[in-house]
Each structure stands twice: as C-alpha cells, then as structure tokens.
Design a protein around this motif. Structure first.
Motif, mmCIF file in Angstrom:
data_model
loop_
_atom_site.group_PDB
_atom_site.id
_atom_site.type_symbol
_atom_site.label_atom_id
_atom_site.label_comp_id
_atom_site.label_asym_id
_atom_site.label_seq_id
_atom_site.Cartn_x
_atom_site.Cartn_y
_atom_site.Cartn_z
ATOM 1 N N LEU A 13 0.830 -1.198 0.000
ATOM 2 C CA LEU A 13 0.000 0.000 0.000
ATOM 3 C C LEU A 13 0.864 1.247 0.000
ATOM 4 O O LEU A 13 0.539 2.248 -0.624
ATOM 5 C CB LEU A 13 -0.931 0.003 1.207
ATOM 6 C CG LEU A 13 -2.012 1.105 1.184
ATOM 7 C CD1 LEU A 13 -2.890 0.957 -0.052
ATOM 8 C CD2 LEU A 13 -2.848 1.034 2.444
ATOM 9 N N ALA A 14 1.993 1.185 0.699
ATOM 10 C CA ALA A 14 2.883 2.343 0.728
ATOM 11 C C ALA A 14 3.403 2.637 -0.677
ATOM 12 O O ALA A 14 3.487 3.795 -1.091
ATOM 13 C CB ALA A 14 4.040 2.091 1.684
ATOM 14 N N SER A 189 -9.034 7.149 -1.688
ATOM 15 C CA SER A 189 -9.439 5.894 -2.328
ATOM 16 C C SER A 189 -8.669 4.711 -1.754
ATOM 17 O O SER A 189 -9.253 3.643 -1.476
ATOM 18 C CB SER A 189 -9.211 5.995 -3.836
ATOM 19 O OG SER A 189 -9.521 4.776 -4.477
ATOM 20 N N ALA A 190 -7.362 4.884 -1.548
ATOM 21 C CA ALA A 190 -6.553 3.802 -0.990
ATOM 22 C C ALA A 190 -6.965 3.473 0.438
ATOM 23 O O ALA A 190 -6.991 2.304 0.845
ATOM 24 C CB ALA A 190 -5.066 4.196 -1.029
ATOM 25 N N GLY A 196 -12.000 -2.126 3.264
ATOM 26 C CA GLY A 196 -13.118 -2.863 2.691
ATOM 27 C C GLY A 196 -14.200 -2.002 2.086
ATOM 28 O O GLY A 196 -15.253 -2.504 1.691
ATOM 29 N N LEU A 197 -13.960 -0.692 1.996
ATOM 30 C CA LEU A 197 -14.945 0.231 1.441
ATOM 31 C C LEU A 197 -14.633 0.508 -0.027
ATOM 32 O O LEU A 197 -14.570 1.660 -0.466
ATOM 33 C CB LEU A 197 -14.954 1.533 2.241
ATOM 34 C CG LEU A 197 -15.484 1.431 3.673
ATOM 35 C CD1 LEU A 197 -15.096 2.668 4.485
ATOM 36 C CD2 LEU A 197 -16.998 1.252 3.676
ATOM 37 N N ASP A 259 3.416 4.469 7.888
ATOM 38 C CA ASP A 259 3.724 3.230 7.165
ATOM 39 C C ASP A 259 2.956 3.064 5.855
ATOM 40 O O ASP A 259 3.244 2.150 5.087
ATOM 41 C CB ASP A 259 3.441 2.017 8.052
ATOM 42 C CG ASP A 259 4.252 2.041 9.341
ATOM 43 O OD1 ASP A 259 5.322 2.668 9.332
ATOM 44 O OD2 ASP A 259 3.816 1.452 10.333
ATOM 45 N N GLY A 260 1.941 3.886 5.620
ATOM 46 C CA GLY A 260 1.164 3.752 4.397
ATOM 47 C C GLY A 260 0.206 2.586 4.421
ATOM 48 O O GLY A 260 -0.341 2.203 3.385
ATOM 49 N N GLY A 261 -0.020 1.978 5.580
ATOM 50 C CA GLY A 261 -0.942 0.858 5.683
ATOM 51 C C GLY A 261 -1.119 0.431 7.122
ATOM 52 O O GLY A 261 -0.620 1.089 8.049
#
Length: 320
Positions: A13-14, A189-190, A196-197, A259-261
């Motif tokens: 995700l990062a 969006s990410a 889960g959306l 951490d981007g996630g």
C-alpha cells in the motif's frame, strides 16, 4: 454480492500511495507550454465554497469544526455541529485543498456506538445508543476537501477514517510533496479500499447512525458498512482498559501516515490490526440486528456482514 478485497501488506500500500503522489507531481510539471505562459506567474484565483457534512464517531453533537488551508496553520472558518452531528461552515474564499479539523468542547455530546458500551469518562459504562458528555482535549478528527473549486457547495464527512487519510496527506505535505486534488483523492481511495470500502467516497458518503435501527434500515449497504467500521474503532477502544478513543484514533492515524498501511494481523497486542477492526465491526452488526428484531424493524445487513466476514478471513490468514 459482497465486495472482494485482497489482503493488504504495509509495503504494497505504501508503494501504491507513493506512486500516486509521484504521478501527481510529474503530471504537474510535464507540460512545458504551461511554463512559458506568463499568466502562470499570477496567483490562482480564490474560489468560494460552502462545506457541509457530518461528524461521526458515533454522532458528535456540539463539537467544534474548523477549516484551514492545507498546512493547517491558517484558519478559514469555524462552526459547531448540531444535535445530529451535522455542520455547515460559512462560505470560504480559498484556492486548493482545505483541511477540516474537529475538536470537542465542554458541551459536546457523543452517541455510544461501541458494541460493548462506552465509558462516559466517570468510570460508568453507558449502553449502545446512549448519549453522553464527551470532552477530551486529546481527541481530534480531520478530513481534507480535495478541491475547493470543484463545486460551490460540497460535502465532507469528518470521521476516524477520513482522519487516517488526512494524516497521510499531511505527512506527504511535510515530506515536501506537492498536494493536489489528485493526491487527496488517491489517498482517500486507498484508505477506503484498505478498510473494505471499495469504491466508497469516504468524504461524501454519509454513514448511517448505526445506533438508530430505523435509520440504519433506510441506509444503503455502503452507508451501513461505513458506520459499522467507525463503530468498530470505539469498540476497540472500550475493549482496552488502558486506551481511550483518542488513543486508538491517534494510533491508527499515526500508523497509517507513517507506514502507508495497517498490519493485517499481529501477536503484538499494542498493534491495531485490520483483523481486529473487521471483528469489531461484525460485533456491531450483530448488536444492531438484535435490536432491530427487538424493535420489530425490518433490517437487512447481509451485504455488510458478508463483506466483513470475508475481510476478516483474509486479514486473519494474511502474512503478518
């Protein structure tokens, strides 16, 4: 059918968000003809925008909502949420993204949306759906309006999930990234996909009041799922006697920004995991379904429940 979401790893995700940010910067500098235009030296024209939305943690009434420039240093407007958690900011003259912040006050009232009840601050546990005084200086939420020029009247929810995305935007700005509307939309969006959306605009979709079974029955599947995930965050806080809702919200946002996630699962009890969030949301769904039966309200949370079951299974079985 329930949405399918693949298990997310922090690094993946990062990289995804990083590519979005990099792409935005490259797009902004790729057209050499723009650089030759003498009009580019002129400051952008300010846009008039009115922002309306809801503050949801449970519903937050009497909370203070403030709008800032994207740096969070210049105050543009201020208002207070009403009894339904709705706010409407005075018209703002501004160009570019707008950061909206929320804080509590002495008369702020919260609606308990935890599956196991809420500590009202005095050591007393109030039941699901109960309103109580909530004033915590450490508690804050935020959201980022992507583009003040997109429309004169815009909606912007302020929730723990928009706060995660806003903190990620702020971290990008601090690191020197150019924050554009595409940057904000990409991070939003990410963030939605992570939880889960999929395909849900976390800024404009209004979560239902999950504590009101009639209102929940009238909401869309996206609104129901969004609300259940928000209620899960309060549930997680109530399950840890050492943590407040402010602690949980801040830890989630900080982990995500840094951490981007979020980790899918972990043996480290200090980590808030995706599995834990999905389990908590499922517990809220069960409480609401039971109350609907008791009140004789026809309620279908099947899609939200199925989505959460699948997400929980994937998070549980993912590589930590």
């Amino acid at each position: 059918m329930p949405r399918y979401i693949s298990p997310f790893k922090k690094t993946a995700l990062a990289v995804f968000i990083g590519s979005l940010l990099t792409g935005c910067i490259e797009l902004g500098s790729s057209d050499s003809s723009d650089n030759d235009d003498p009009n580019n030296d002129q400051p952008p024209e300010e846009q008039r925008v009115s922002i309306t939305g809801f503050a949801v943690k449970g519903i937050l009434a009497g909370a203070i909502v403030e709008a800032y420039d994207i740096t969070g240093t210049t105050l543009l407007a201020q208002t207070t949420t009403n009894a339904d958690g709705k706010y409407t900011l005075p018209t703002i003259d501004h160009d570019g993204p707008i950061l909206v912040k929320l804080k509590t006050a002495a008369d702020t009232m919260a609606t308990c949306d935890s599956a196991i009840g809420c500590d009202d601050g005095s050591g007393t546990t109030v039941a699901f759906g109960t309103k109580y005084v909530f004033n915590d200086a450490a508690f804050n939420l935020s959201a980022v309006l992507a583009d003040s020029a997109a429309a004169e009247d815009q909606e912007l929810m302020v929730t723990p999930i928009t706060h995660m995305a806003a903190e990620r935007v702020q971290a990008a700005a601090v690191s020197g990234e150019t924050i554009t509307s595409a940057t904000v939309e990409g991070i939003n969006s990410a963030t939605a996909t992570l939880l889960g959306l999929d395909g849900v605009d976390i800024n404009t979709v209004t979560p239902v009041d999950i504590t009101d079974v009639q209102a929940t029955s009238e909401g869309s599947a996206d609104q129901q799922l969004y609300a259940a995930l928000l209620a899960s965050i309060q549930t997680i806080a109530e399950q840890d006697p050492e943590a407040s809702i402010a602690d949980v919200v801040n830890n989630l946002a900080t982990d995500y920004a840094d951490d981007g996630g979020l980790v899918s699962n972990s043996d480290d009890e200090t980590k808030i995991t995706l599995e834990e969030i999905f389990v908590g949301a499922s517990e809220v769904v069960e409480i609401v379904e039971a109350e609907a039966v008791e009140e004789g309200v026809e309620l279908d949370l099947g899609e939200a429940g199925s989505t959460l079951d699948l997400a929980e299974s994937e998070a549980k079985n993912a590589e930590p």
